[in-house]
Design a protein around this motif. Sequence first.
Motif, PDB file in Angstrom:
ATOM      1  N   SER A 300       2.910 -23.700  -0.796  1.00 49.04           N
ATOM      2  CA  SER A 300       4.241 -23.713  -1.414  1.00 49.04           C
ATOM      3  C   SER A 300       5.206 -24.570  -0.608  1.00 49.04           C
ATOM      4  CB  SER A 300       4.785 -22.284  -1.515  1.00 49.04           C
ATOM      5  OG  SER A 300       3.989 -21.507  -2.389  1.00 49.04           O
ATOM      6  N   GLU A 301       5.120 -24.486   0.717  1.00 53.00           N
ATOM      7  CA  GLU A 301       6.001 -25.281   1.574  1.00 53.00           C
ATOM      8  C   GLU A 301       5.686 -26.770   1.457  1.00 53.00           C
ATOM      9  OE1 GLU A 301       7.002 -22.186   5.217  1.00 53.00           O
ATOM     10  OE2 GLU A 301       5.055 -23.205   5.177  1.00 53.00           O
ATOM     11  N   ILE A 302       4.392 -27.098   1.358  1.00 50.33           N
ATOM     12  CA  ILE A 302       4.009 -28.505   1.197  1.00 50.33           C
ATOM     13  C   ILE A 302       4.527 -29.035  -0.132  1.00 50.33           C
ATOM     14  CG2 ILE A 302       2.063 -30.094   0.924  1.00 50.33           C
ATOM     15  CD1 ILE A 302       0.469 -28.273   2.828  1.00 50.33           C
ATOM     16  N   ALA A 303       4.423 -28.206  -1.178  1.00 48.71           N
ATOM     17  CA  ALA A 303       4.900 -28.619  -2.506  1.00 48.71           C
ATOM     18  C   ALA A 303       6.368 -29.005  -2.449  1.00 48.71           C
ATOM     19  CB  ALA A 303       4.678 -27.490  -3.510  1.00 48.71           C
ATOM     20  N   ILE A 304       7.159 -28.168  -1.813  1.00 49.88           N
ATOM     21  CA  ILE A 304       8.603 -28.449  -1.694  1.00 49.88           C
ATOM     22  C   ILE A 304       8.840 -29.673  -0.836  1.00 49.88           C
ATOM     23  CG2 ILE A 304      10.780 -27.545  -0.798  1.00 49.88           C
ATOM     24  CD1 ILE A 304       9.749 -24.733  -1.551  1.00 49.88           C
ATOM     25  N   LYS A 305       8.061 -29.796   0.229  1.00 48.65           N
ATOM     26  CA  LYS A 305       8.245 -30.891   1.186  1.00 48.65           C
ATOM     27  C   LYS A 305       8.043 -32.258   0.536  1.00 48.65           C
ATOM     28  CE  LYS A 305       7.012 -31.946   5.978  1.00 48.65           C
ATOM     29  NZ  LYS A 305       8.328 -31.585   6.524  1.00 48.65           N
ATOM     30  N   ILE A 306       7.173 -32.338  -0.468  1.00 49.01           N
ATOM     31  CA  ILE A 306       6.909 -33.642  -1.089  1.00 49.01           C
ATOM     32  C   ILE A 306       7.588 -33.780  -2.452  1.00 49.01           C
ATOM     33  CG2 ILE A 306       4.746 -33.939   0.164  1.00 49.01           C
ATOM     34  CD1 ILE A 306       3.254 -33.210  -2.382  1.00 49.01           C
ATOM     35  N   GLY A 307       8.530 -32.865  -2.733  1.00 49.62           N
ATOM     36  CA  GLY A 307       9.386 -33.080  -3.892  1.00 49.62           C
ATOM     37  C   GLY A 307       9.055 -32.337  -5.156  1.00 49.62           C
ATOM     38  N   PHE A 308       8.168 -31.335  -5.096  1.00 46.73           N
ATOM     39  CA  PHE A 308       7.871 -30.528  -6.283  1.00 46.73           C
ATOM     40  C   PHE A 308       8.744 -29.280  -6.283  1.00 46.73           C
ATOM     41  CE2 PHE A 308       4.119 -33.160  -6.012  1.00 46.73           C
ATOM     42  CZ  PHE A 308       3.801 -33.407  -7.348  1.00 46.73           C
ATOM     43  N   SER A 309       9.259 -28.933  -7.446  1.00 46.44           N
ATOM     44  CA  SER A 309      10.166 -27.787  -7.534  1.00 46.44           C
ATOM     45  C   SER A 309       9.423 -26.459  -7.494  1.00 46.44           C
ATOM     46  CB  SER A 309      11.005 -27.871  -8.816  1.00 46.44           C
ATOM     47  OG  SER A 309      10.153 -27.926  -9.958  1.00 46.44           O
ATOM     48  N   GLU A 310       8.134 -26.473  -7.874  1.00 49.30           N
ATOM     49  CA  GLU A 310       7.368 -25.234  -7.836  1.00 49.30           C
ATOM     50  C   GLU A 310       5.890 -25.537  -7.579  1.00 49.30           C
ATOM     51  OE1 GLU A 310       5.226 -24.115 -10.436  1.00 49.30           O
ATOM     52  OE2 GLU A 310       5.481 -25.858 -11.738  1.00 49.30           O
ATOM     53  N   PRO A 311       5.174 -24.603  -6.930  1.00 50.30           N
ATOM     54  CA  PRO A 311       3.785 -24.849  -6.505  1.00 50.30           C
ATOM     55  C   PRO A 311       2.836 -25.209  -7.640  1.00 50.30           C
ATOM     56  CG  PRO A 311       4.660 -22.881  -5.447  1.00 50.30           C
ATOM     57  CD  PRO A 311       5.656 -23.285  -6.495  1.00 50.30           C
ATOM     58  N   GLY A 312       3.039 -24.625  -8.825  1.00 54.07           N
ATOM     59  CA  GLY A 312       2.128 -24.884  -9.932  1.00 54.07           C
ATOM     60  C   GLY A 312       2.032 -26.358 -10.286  1.00 54.07           C
ATOM     61  N   ALA A 313       3.181 -27.017 -10.326  1.00 47.90           N
ATOM     62  CA  ALA A 313       3.192 -28.451 -10.655  1.00 47.90           C
ATOM     63  C   ALA A 313       2.473 -29.254  -9.573  1.00 47.90           C
ATOM     64  CB  ALA A 313       4.634 -28.932 -10.807  1.00 47.90           C
ATOM     65  N   PHE A 314       2.661 -28.850  -8.308  1.00 52.63           N
ATOM     66  CA  PHE A 314       1.992 -29.526  -7.204  1.00 52.63           C
ATOM     67  C   PHE A 314       0.482 -29.341  -7.294  1.00 52.63           C
ATOM     68  CE2 PHE A 314       0.336 -28.767  -2.772  1.00 52.63           C
ATOM     69  CZ  PHE A 314       0.089 -30.102  -2.498  1.00 52.63           C
ATOM     70  N   ILE A 315       0.045 -28.118  -7.592  1.00 56.56           N
ATOM     71  CA  ILE A 315      -1.387 -27.833  -7.675  1.00 56.56           C
ATOM     72  C   ILE A 315      -2.035 -28.678  -8.771  1.00 56.56           C
ATOM     73  CG2 ILE A 315      -3.098 -26.057  -8.257  1.00 56.56           C
ATOM     74  CD1 ILE A 315      -1.160 -24.026  -6.906  1.00 56.56           C
ATOM     75  N   ARG A 316      -1.377 -28.753  -9.920  1.00 53.64           N
ATOM     76  CA  ARG A 316      -1.920 -29.562 -11.032  1.00 53.64           C
ATOM     77  C   ARG A 316      -1.972 -31.035 -10.651  1.00 53.64           C
ATOM     78  NH1 ARG A 316       1.328 -25.871 -13.855  1.00 53.64           N
ATOM     79  NH2 ARG A 316       3.063 -27.361 -13.948  1.00 53.64           N
ATOM     80  N   ALA A 317      -0.913 -31.514 -10.012  1.00 51.81           N
ATOM     81  CA  ALA A 317      -0.878 -32.923  -9.605  1.00 51.81           C
ATOM     82  C   ALA A 317      -1.953 -33.222  -8.564  1.00 51.81           C
ATOM     83  CB  ALA A 317       0.498 -33.276  -9.048  1.00 51.81           C
TER      84      ALA A 317
END
Length: 336
Positions: A300-317
Amino acid sequence: MEKTTILCHYVQALMKSIKRNGHDPLPILQYAGIPLEVANDANARVPYRHFIKLLRKCMAILQDEYLGLVEPAVPTGSFYFAGHLLIGAPNLKKALHLGIGYYQHISNAYDLKLVEDGDIVRLEAKIIKPELDPDHLLAEFILTGWHRTACWLISKNIILKEVNFNYAPPEHESEYRYLFPCPRNYDQPCLSLSFSAEYLSLPITQNSSTLVDYIRKSPENILLNPVEDDSYSTKIRLEIEACENNSFPTFEVIAEKFFMTPKTLRKKLKSEGVTYQKIKDIIRRDIAIYHLTQHKWSISEIAIKIGFSEPGAFIRAFKGWTGVTPRAYRESDSDS
């Protein structure tokens, strides 16, 4: 370079060579910190620093500067002597001729020649036993190695006019956009790269002291390390990487920095076959992989660190970038 990643295609190419030359690749992968599950996926990516560790280990085990891709092997230390020969030349033209002569004398791995054609010069190569290089790693090594070393010799980026390959576009051709930022032609008679003949008269700027540092940083500075070019995709990447906390400026802000309208910059990028979103995705992907292997931040912290508003979007990307979820990637890295 710390947060850069590289396609596992290159890991697999090295492991094939290691196995073909009678060595077990698994301990070498473990030494480099590359999980077997990740290495087995040609579309996955690993931190560049892990790949360089793997590369150096392979070279040491094989005692071959050409990574077991030629017969007979080119002994380690050959580049050391070649470097001392090159820095003694008065200009790039003489240095290239000396270097070509040296390698033709110690190895019959490939034929190499410098062809001057008006205001264009071509460095042409033909591998003698292409069957030893099924993944084209040696071909890329030859082209990038001679180009990067030539740039270093004169302390200037030699802008390539075009690069020719004597094989069809490989599956990892998308990587070539960064290795060879110029027009690329396939199924040509031989390997070659061309550039302005004006570079040939430039003086050699290196000496024995700078050579020691260059050799110490080899082979990462001559093999698969993208050169900085004058493309707008590179300029944008450098702008983003210079921002604090890996923030991503809006496209309008980037366009303003280059004193042009967003529409004009968008056309420039289109001509280079890339978009601003693609550039951001590549940077985000590499930063994410870096932090996943560091084990200091939660997903979750990595997701925010690279500009994603929520972990789900980061995981899919991330799964779209690498084929696996961030958690699976981290777990496979922990198991290595």
